[in-house]
Design a protein around this motif. Structure first.
Motif, mmCIF file in Angstrom:
data_model
loop_
_atom_site.group_PDB
_atom_site.id
_atom_site.type_symbol
_atom_site.label_atom_id
_atom_site.label_comp_id
_atom_site.label_asym_id
_atom_site.label_seq_id
_atom_site.Cartn_x
_atom_site.Cartn_y
_atom_site.Cartn_z
ATOM 1 N N GLU A 185 0.815 -1.212 0.000
ATOM 2 C CA GLU A 185 0.000 0.000 0.000
ATOM 3 C C GLU A 185 0.852 1.268 0.000
ATOM 4 O O GLU A 185 0.428 2.304 -0.518
ATOM 5 N N THR A 186 2.050 1.205 0.562
ATOM 6 C CA THR A 186 2.913 2.382 0.646
ATOM 7 C C THR A 186 3.753 2.559 -0.612
ATOM 8 O O THR A 186 3.902 3.669 -1.130
ATOM 9 N N TYR A 187 4.322 1.461 -1.110
ATOM 10 C CA TYR A 187 5.267 1.547 -2.226
ATOM 11 C C TYR A 187 4.702 1.035 -3.551
ATOM 12 O O TYR A 187 5.229 1.377 -4.613
ATOM 13 N N GLY A 188 3.665 0.183 -3.491
ATOM 14 C CA GLY A 188 3.026 -0.300 -4.706
ATOM 15 C C GLY A 188 3.652 -1.550 -5.296
ATOM 16 O O GLY A 188 4.753 -1.961 -4.911
ATOM 17 N N GLU A 189 2.917 -2.140 -6.240
ATOM 18 C CA GLU A 189 3.340 -3.405 -6.832
ATOM 19 C C GLU A 189 4.664 -3.290 -7.574
ATOM 20 O O GLU A 189 5.486 -4.213 -7.542
ATOM 21 N N GLU A 190 4.898 -2.157 -8.257
ATOM 22 C CA GLU A 190 6.117 -2.020 -9.045
ATOM 23 C C GLU A 190 7.369 -2.038 -8.168
ATOM 24 O O GLU A 190 8.386 -2.639 -8.533
ATOM 25 N N LYS A 191 7.312 -1.377 -7.029
ATOM 26 C CA LYS A 191 8.458 -1.379 -6.114
ATOM 27 C C LYS A 191 8.689 -2.777 -5.536
ATOM 28 O O LYS A 191 9.844 -3.207 -5.366
ATOM 29 N N VAL A 192 7.603 -3.463 -5.224
ATOM 30 C CA VAL A 192 7.748 -4.820 -4.686
ATOM 31 C C VAL A 192 8.338 -5.739 -5.746
ATOM 32 O O VAL A 192 9.217 -6.565 -5.456
ATOM 33 N N LYS A 193 7.896 -5.587 -6.986
ATOM 34 C CA LYS A 193 8.494 -6.375 -8.074
ATOM 35 C C LYS A 193 9.979 -6.051 -8.233
ATOM 36 O O LYS A 193 10.799 -6.945 -8.481
ATOM 37 N N ARG A 194 10.324 -4.791 -8.081
ATOM 38 C CA ARG A 194 11.727 -4.380 -8.159
ATOM 39 C C ARG A 194 12.524 -5.003 -7.010
ATOM 40 O O ARG A 194 13.659 -5.453 -7.207
ATOM 41 N N LEU A 195 11.923 -5.052 -5.832
ATOM 42 C CA LEU A 195 12.558 -5.697 -4.677
ATOM 43 C C LEU A 195 12.859 -7.159 -4.991
ATOM 44 O O LEU A 195 13.963 -7.652 -4.735
ATOM 45 N N PHE A 196 11.872 -7.841 -5.569
ATOM 46 C CA PHE A 196 12.067 -9.245 -5.934
ATOM 47 C C PHE A 196 13.180 -9.392 -6.974
ATOM 48 O O PHE A 196 13.996 -10.315 -6.897
ATOM 49 N N SER A 197 13.213 -8.490 -7.945
ATOM 50 C CA SER A 197 14.223 -8.570 -9.007
ATOM 51 C C SER A 197 15.631 -8.401 -8.467
ATOM 52 O O SER A 197 16.569 -9.078 -8.910
ATOM 53 N N VAL A 198 15.806 -7.490 -7.525
ATOM 54 C CA VAL A 198 17.119 -7.284 -6.913
ATOM 55 C C VAL A 198 17.539 -8.531 -6.135
ATOM 56 O O VAL A 198 18.702 -8.950 -6.192
ATOM 57 N N LEU A 199 16.598 -9.142 -5.426
ATOM 58 C CA LEU A 199 16.909 -10.370 -4.698
ATOM 59 C C LEU A 199 17.337 -11.485 -5.651
ATOM 60 O O LEU A 199 18.210 -12.296 -5.326
ATOM 61 N N GLN A 200 16.754 -11.498 -6.837
ATOM 62 C CA GLN A 200 17.067 -12.549 -7.801
ATOM 63 C C GLN A 200 18.496 -12.446 -8.341
ATOM 64 O O GLN A 200 19.030 -13.418 -8.880
ATOM 65 N N LEU A 201 19.131 -11.303 -8.162
ATOM 66 C CA LEU A 201 20.504 -11.128 -8.630
ATOM 67 C C LEU A 201 21.502 -11.945 -7.816
ATOM 68 O O LEU A 201 22.594 -12.253 -8.287
#
Length: 410
Positions: free
Chosen positions: A329-345
């Protein structure tokens, strides 16, 4: 009538482990000549079961894994986790397997009922369950529980009893819908076909996951494994199947999108969030504004969910849900997807989630800092302020009133 009767006699003879001299056993693709009082297939399977027992007692993982069907990669991954847990959970050298019966299942397949016994801290535990053995080029191999199945596209639901057929159909439809919605919201599609297994006996479910699994657990997924559930009992509980499928499909998504590098709290928070918000009619969680957290985030990240009691686990799920909901709710789906992408590195570690808890915590905190610009402590402060505002909406209190301190009580 005669053919039915002859088949029945052969099956009964196999179940008691005897075959009359000179009889030919129904075709399984191996030489059918009798060795002593047993067909060759039976002899090989008994030897394989003994090998499995010895591999567990001698803690030889590779020896154990060689006994599994080589083409069943998901099952091999599941049994790898089962083995690692078992050798730590049971008393050393206490593992025993006994054949109860063997009956034909399909061509080149035999279903074996077994009794498993072991001790833990001197207490004896016994379980009877079936295993399917499949003939391969390398001989007979363990091929998982004998399960019925339904398939739609890239989703297959396997179930242990025909009484679960309706729930399997519900799981199949829910799994398909959940994948489509997660594709729309999060841009994710499974890397490989999705496999779901539903068990009508809780003890068979735990046997398929790991012996140490807490009694309250009703669903499971880890990277590289199938989704597993205990079948709901009673008409009023069938919605639990759909909720459980969404929860576990979300775990699958997070594992794949993060390279299995998400912290345990992030995994469970996402699963709880989408379980309640992904599909219409599955709002299984009551919304509670400003509910006081039980743990600080520094405590939450270290907690081992699998060692908690049922009530404490419920509090853990609630707090993980609240935190992930705050992120969405604070950062939105796009930021959460970006968080996941960084973890995948980061490289994927082939360990269970508890075994790499500290590693995934470090990687998650580093990703939060990179994507959101917040340390875990700063994120916690923002979250607590958010909870205060939510609490004021429901029951105003004096501005100087502070939230109660965190408590930690296993």
């Amino acid at each position: 009538m005669i053919r039915k009767g002859r088949a029945l006699v052969l099956m009964l003879l196999l179940m008691i482990g005897t075959v009359l001299p000179g009889w030919v056993f129904p075709s399984f693709g191996l030489s059918q000549r009798v060795h002593g009082s047993e067909p060759e297939a039976q002899v090989q399977i008994r030897h394989l079961i003994e090998e499995k027992q010895n591999a567990v007692n001698q803690r030889e993982r590779e020896r154990f894994l060689r006994l599994l069907h080589p083409d069943m990669k998901t099952y091999i991954q599941e049994q790898k986790r089962w083995f690692d847990d078992t050798v730590q959970w049971i008393d050393p050298g206490s593992y025993r397997l006994r054949v109860i019966s063997m009956i034909p299942w399909a061509e080149h397949q035999i279903r074996v009922w077994m009794e498993q016994c072991y001790t833990r801290k001197g207490k004896r535990f016994t379980l009877k369950y079936p295993v399917l053995f499949q003939e391969t080029a390398a001989g007979w191999r363990d091929a998982d529980f004998p399960l019925h199945h339904l398939t739609r596209g890239d989703v297959t639901v396997r179930y242990s009893d025909t009484g679960l057929a309706e729930q399997a159909a519900i799981a199949l439809e829910t799994g398909h819908k959940a994948i489509q919605e997660l594709k729309r919201k999060m841009g994710w599609m499974p890397k490989r076909p999705v496999e779901v297994k539903i068990y009508h006996r809780p003890e068979w479910f735990r046997q398929s996951v790991k012996l140490s699994l807490p009694r309250w657990a009703g669903g499971w997924h880890e990277a590289g494994e199938s989704i597993k559930l205990i079948g709901a009992r009673g008409v009023e509980d069938r919605q639990l199947v759909s909720s459980g499928i969404v929860h576990e499909v979300t775990h699958l998504m997070v594992s794949e999108m993060t390279g299995d590098n998400a912290a345990y709290w992030l995994q469970e928070g996402a699963a709880e969030y989408f379980q309640s918000h992904l599909l219409p009619g599955l709002h299984s969680r009551e919304e509670t504004s400003g509910e006081r957290p039980r743990w600080s985030l520094s405590q939450l990240k270290k907690a081992n969910l699998e060692q908690m009691g049922e009530k404490e686990a419920a509090a853990y799920y609630t707090q993980c849900y609240q935190l992930f909901r705050f992120l969405m709710e604070t950062y939105g789906e796009e930021k959460v997807k970006r968080l996941f992408s960084v973890l995948q590195l980061s490289p994927e570690e082939d360990r269970d989630i508890v075994g790499k808890l500290s590693l995934t915590n470090r990687r998650t905190e580093a990703a939060l800092k990179k994507v959101l610009g917040k340390s875990l402590k700063e994120l916690e402060q923002d979250w607590l302020q958010h909870l205060k505002k939510e609490k004021r909406k429901d029951s105003p209190h004096p501005p100087d009133q502070k939230m109660d301190p965190f408590t930690w009580s296993f």
